[in-house]
Design an enzyme around this catalytic site. Structure first.
Site, PDB file in Angstrom:
ATOM      1  N   LYS A 174       0.835  -1.354   0.057  1.00  0.00           N
ATOM      2  CA  LYS A 174      -0.193  -0.002   0.049  1.00  0.00           C
ATOM      3  C   LYS A 174       1.009   1.264  -0.242  1.00  0.00           C
ATOM      4  O   LYS A 174       2.159   1.139   0.280  1.00  0.00           O
ATOM      5  CB  LYS A 174      -1.021  -0.054   1.407  1.00  0.00           C
ATOM      6  CG  LYS A 174      -1.933  -1.213   1.244  1.00  0.00           C
ATOM      7  CD  LYS A 174      -2.795  -1.216  -0.018  1.00  0.00           C
ATOM      8  CE  LYS A 174      -4.085  -1.843  -0.063  1.00  0.00           C
ATOM      9  NZ  LYS A 174      -3.879  -3.155   0.143  1.00  0.00           N
TER      10      LYS A 174
HETATM   11  C1  LIG Z   1      -9.915  -2.747  -2.076  1.00  0.00           C
HETATM   12  C2  LIG Z   1      -9.462  -3.473  -0.537  1.00  0.00           C
HETATM   13  N1  LIG Z   1     -10.381  -3.739   0.316  1.00  0.00           N
HETATM   14  C3  LIG Z   1      -9.942  -4.293   1.413  1.00  0.00           C
HETATM   15  C4  LIG Z   1      -8.472  -4.745   1.591  1.00  0.00           C
HETATM   16  C5  LIG Z   1      -8.093  -5.336   2.775  1.00  0.00           C
HETATM   17  O1  LIG Z   1      -6.915  -4.936   3.366  1.00  0.00           O
HETATM   18  P1  LIG Z   1      -6.046  -5.703   4.526  1.00  0.00           P
HETATM   19  O2  LIG Z   1      -5.270  -6.584   3.465  1.00  0.00           O
HETATM   20  O3  LIG Z   1      -5.458  -4.928   5.109  1.00  0.00           O
HETATM   21  O4  LIG Z   1      -7.046  -6.835   5.448  1.00  0.00           O
HETATM   22  C6  LIG Z   1      -7.654  -4.652   0.466  1.00  0.00           C
HETATM   23  C7  LIG Z   1      -6.273  -4.903   0.578  1.00  0.00           C
HETATM   24  O5  LIG Z   1      -5.485  -5.373  -0.149  1.00  0.00           O
HETATM   25  C8  LIG Z   1      -8.166  -3.974  -0.658  1.00  0.00           C
HETATM   26  O6  LIG Z   1      -7.501  -3.651  -1.622  1.00  0.00           O
END
Ligand SMILES: Cc1ncc(COP(=O)(O)O)c(C=O)c1O
Length: 364
Positions: A174
């Site tokens: 990210k």
């Molecule tokens: C659009 C979207 N929503 C939710 C997430 C979930 O985040 P995390 O991987 O920190 O749980 C991501 C992460 O890759 C994402 O790209």
């Protein structure tokens, strides 16, 4: 882009002996909320955890429906399922690739408790339209901005500052990373108190360690992670600029490739927070074969994103089939993510562009 600032910040926490539930959490929350123009924020262990808590906080529960995009990372659809609610998909806009407000409006029904727009690939969703829909139908909004740190709406205001629970993710790929982690930007102290409690096993701030007045989870973010986040926040603008530079190089290098659809340009004052560089191959090209050939030539591309409703869990649990969301399915079948990282050199971008062009010319 981890530098000395990050190292020092983490070492300070290690030396302090307070690795979790310490002062860095609140410092990070305050700084992050200020950055996106939110009233307050609650740091959590992942974007997924943030989505889960945000949906609970707006009252999503058993039997409810949440209208959302099928063109997203699977976590945004999974989060309602954790609460035995149903994600109801609606098709996407073919240009922005975000949830189409008209399709979302048509999907809202008696059981809809919330809309969950995703700012996909860092491009802001049309929040004016979703806000007007939500207020007409008396439903809540939770924004998935896991890919959209740094994005700006048309009025120049950052994504995350409109008063809805807005979830950001800090996984390693990210714009800002704490390794794993996330944060929910919030519009009220009341919601923050609820999230702070639920991320910490349901303990109210003024309660004893082993007393709990509601169901909670362990969704805390450590002080080590928050220190890392704080250090990065201090040079977020340069990290975002580095990503925008690579995106601009790609745009130039790929401009002359016939039939390729590039990420939509920023329109009307909107600014994308660059996360990935995803292109759609021309119709008729074998996307998966193109990816295989590029990988064989040392170019790490992948098909991206798969349509969520066509994943086996979603087919089996909710009976989804091909043809339900034609725009999403068409985009999803033709999309590939190109290598994209802030330190990419001009030569690396040019090589990727040349290899892609060569693969596309092979077929003609
Ligand atoms: C659009 C979207 N929503 C939710 C997430 C979930 O985040 P995390 O991987 O920190 O749980 C991501 C992460 O890759 C994402 O790209």
């Amino acid at each position: 882009m981890l530098g000395e600032g990050e190292e020092r910040a983490v070492i300070d926490v290690l030396r302090s002996g307070q690795l979790s539930l310490g002062p860095r959490v609140e410092e990070f929350e305050r700084a992050f909320a200020a950055r996106v123009g939110a009233h307050c924020a609650s740091a959590v262990s992942s974007g997924t955890a943030g989505l889960h808590l945000a949906l609970r906080a707006v009252g999503v529960g058993d039997g409810d429906e949440v209208v959302t995009s099928p063109f997203s990372f699977v976590a945004s659809a999974n989060a309602p399922v954790y609460e035995r609610a149903r994600p109801v998909f609606a098709d996407i806009d073919p240009v922005t690739l975000n949830l189409d407000p008209d399709a979302a409006a048509a999907a809202v029904g008696e059981r809809t408790r919330a809309i969950l727009p995703v700012h996909i690939f860092g491009y802001p969703a049309d929040m004016d339209a979703f806000e007007s829909l939500a207020s007409r139908r008396g439903i809540a909004i939770v924004e998935d901005a896991c890919e959209a740190l740094g994005a700006l709406h048309a009025d120049g205001a950052p994504v995350g500052g409109r008063g809805h629970a807005t979830v950001f993710g800090f996984y390693a790929n990210k714009q800002l990373t704490t390794g794993e982690g996330g944060i929910v930007a919030l519009g009220s102290r009341e919601l923050k108190e609820r999230l702070d409690s639920e991320r910490n096993q349901g303990r109210a701030p003024d309660m004893g360690w082993l007393d709990h007045d509601r169901l909670g989870f362990n969704y805390r973010l450590s002080d080590i992670a928050c220190a890392l986040g704080l250090a990065q926040l201090s040079h977020l603008d340069s990290m975002l600029a580095a990503r925008a530079r690579v995106a601009a190089l790609y745009r130039d290098a790929l401009a002359s490739v016939d039939g390729l659809t590039l990420p939509c340009e920023d329109a009307g004052g909107v600014r994308r927070g660059w996360f990935v560089f995803v292109v759609q191959l021309p119709r008729g090209v074998d996307r998966d074969e193109t990816v295989r050939r590029l990988v064989a030539r040392g170019i790490q591309t992948k098909p991206y994103l798969p349509a969520i409703h066509l994943m086996s869990f979603y087919r089996e649990r909710f009976g989804h089939r091909e043809g339900e969301f034609p725009v999403c399915e068409d985009v999803s079948a033709r999309s590939i993510a190109l290598p994209f990282f802030p330190e990419m050199s001009d030569a690396q971008v040019e090589r990727v562009a040349a290899e892609l062009q060569a693969q596309l010319e092979r077929r003609s």
